[in-house]
Write an enzyme that holds these catalytic residues in place. Structure first.
Site, PDB file in Angstrom:
ATOM      1  NE  ARG A 154      -3.516  -2.269   2.785  1.00 47.89           N
ATOM      2  CZ  ARG A 154      -3.183  -3.419   3.373  1.00 47.89           C
ATOM      3  NH1 ARG A 154      -1.955  -3.569   3.866  1.00 47.89           N
ATOM      4  NH2 ARG A 154      -4.051  -4.409   3.474  1.00 47.89           N
ATOM      5  CE  LYS A 178      -6.045  -0.803   5.059  1.00 53.03           C
ATOM      6  NZ  LYS A 178      -7.332  -0.956   4.351  1.00 53.03           N
ATOM      7  CG  HIS A 247      -4.909   0.813  -3.649  1.00 55.52           C
ATOM      8  ND1 HIS A 247      -4.230   0.652  -2.451  1.00 55.52           N
ATOM      9  CD2 HIS A 247      -5.884  -0.141  -3.653  1.00 55.52           C
ATOM     10  CE1 HIS A 247      -4.778  -0.341  -1.767  1.00 55.52           C
ATOM     11  NE2 HIS A 247      -5.774  -0.845  -2.476  1.00 55.52           N
ATOM     12  NE  ARG A 250      -3.113  -3.787  -1.245  1.00 54.35           N
ATOM     13  CZ  ARG A 250      -2.446  -4.531  -0.376  1.00 54.35           C
ATOM     14  NH1 ARG A 250      -1.121  -4.559  -0.414  1.00 54.35           N
ATOM     15  NH2 ARG A 250      -3.080  -5.260   0.526  1.00 54.35           N
ATOM     16  CG  HIS A 273      -5.743  -9.165   1.308  1.00 54.52           C
ATOM     17  ND1 HIS A 273      -5.999  -9.464  -0.016  1.00 54.52           N
ATOM     18  CD2 HIS A 273      -5.640  -7.809   1.356  1.00 54.52           C
ATOM     19  CE1 HIS A 273      -6.047  -8.344  -0.724  1.00 54.52           C
ATOM     20  NE2 HIS A 273      -5.821  -7.334   0.085  1.00 54.52           N
ATOM     21  CE1 TYR A 282      -6.498  -6.905  -6.801  1.00 54.19           C
ATOM     22  CE2 TYR A 282      -6.408  -8.180  -4.775  1.00 54.19           C
ATOM     23  CZ  TYR A 282      -6.305  -6.970  -5.433  1.00 54.19           C
ATOM     24  OH  TYR A 282      -6.046  -5.834  -4.727  1.00 54.19           O
TER      25      TYR A 282
END
Length: 308
Positions: A154, A178, A247, A250, A273, A282
């Protein structure tokens, strides 16, 4: 009697120091909870199921689904904290139906040839630089975009990198994602590594002074917005019509790896993730691979149908 504002400030402090949430998440919480506070006339009103239900309905009238989802999540986390602190005996969220259908937007990717053209433009700009300042800027910009595409990180993760997060001997980068989750990614391409080494050598003093790996012209931390502007400028120079954001590198990283038959669970870990369902979006984007399967591997190709 304490006010809602008091509880919100206490909760934000808890999130910052106990949960160690990042500044962007804290900012979103402040905005969302302040909005809810403004809708209440008194404390009992704020904690009532009827008022909460009315507020959620009005969110749907004002905002897009993604924004509504975020604001509800902010509120739900706050009410859970109120229950944890025993301010609330009954959490109104437990009796509230907050489920709604959300349109799935497919992530936008950059075509392979456009990424190639963009990087070629950067390297050409570096070679044609008319001043040392321009050359150094190009070296930094090359390192930024090469690392974005090489790792799929990110933009916030990239801008927060410290020199100590990059291991030049093992050719790896430590990424703080995150939810305070860490992951280590290897940098497999020698040209990407060379770009990072060249940038480090050229900006050694600025990096030491700033504390972050990527620095701006004022010797401070490179911002997300600066990278967005940088990409837009180089895309225009390269003659790329598509609007490209950080982004999207990514998204392209994940999609192109899928097209190379990389297992989705590896991609999940590389992207950081928590859930495989987040990565699975995706699989809907990888149309090139789908076309290859249907054109070359469909069992109809093996059939010999007698038409006589």
């Amino acid at each position: 009697m304490y006010t809602l504002n008091y509880y919100i400030r206490e909760y934000i402090e808890y999130c910052e120091h106990r949960k160690r949430l990042d500044s962007k998440t804290l900012k979103a919480y402040r905005i969302d909870l302040k909005q809810y506070e403004s809708s209440c006339s008194n404390l009992s009103d704020c904690f009532s199921k009827d008022h909460l239900d009315w507020f959620v309905t009005n969110l749907h009238k004002q905002y897009k689904a993604k924004t509504v989802k975020r604001k509800i999540a902010s509120l739900k986390a706050f009410f859970h904290y109120m229950e944890y602190k025993e301010v609330l005996d009954n959490n109104p969220f437990s009796k509230l139906d907050i489920r709604f259908r959300e349109a799935k937007l497919l992530p936008k990717t950059i075509p392979f040839h456009s990424i190639q053209l963009l990087l070629s433009t950067l390297y050409k700009q570096k070679e044609q630089a008319v001043s040392e300042y321009q050359r150094r800027c190009c070296m930094r910009d090359i390192a930024v975009l090469e690392l974005l595409f090489a790792t799929g990180m990110r933009i916030s993760e990239l801008c927060s990198l410290k020199l100590s997060d990059l291991d030049f001997e093992s050719r790896s980068v430590l990424i703080y994602g995150k939810g305070a989750k860490e992951r280590i990614l290897q940098i497999g391409n020698p040209e990407v590594m060379a770009a990072l080494v060249a940038y480090r050598e050229a900006f050694r003093e600025e990096i030491k002074e700033c504390g972050y790996f990527f620095v701006n012209r004022l010797r401070g931390k490179l911002s997300d917005q600066s990278v967005r502007f940088m990409i837009r400028r180089y895309a225009e120079t390269a003659g790329i019509q598509q609007h490209i954001t950080p982004h999207m590198f990514r998204h392209s990283f994940a999609t192109l790896l899928l097209e190379q038959d990389v297992d989705i669970r590896y991609i999940q870990r590389m992207l950081g993730h928590s859930s495989i369902s987040t990565t699975e979006i995706y699989t809907h984007v990888s149309s090139k691979k789908q076309k290859d399967i249907l054109v070359n591997k469909h069992p109809r190709n093996l059939m010999e149908v007698n038409k006589g």
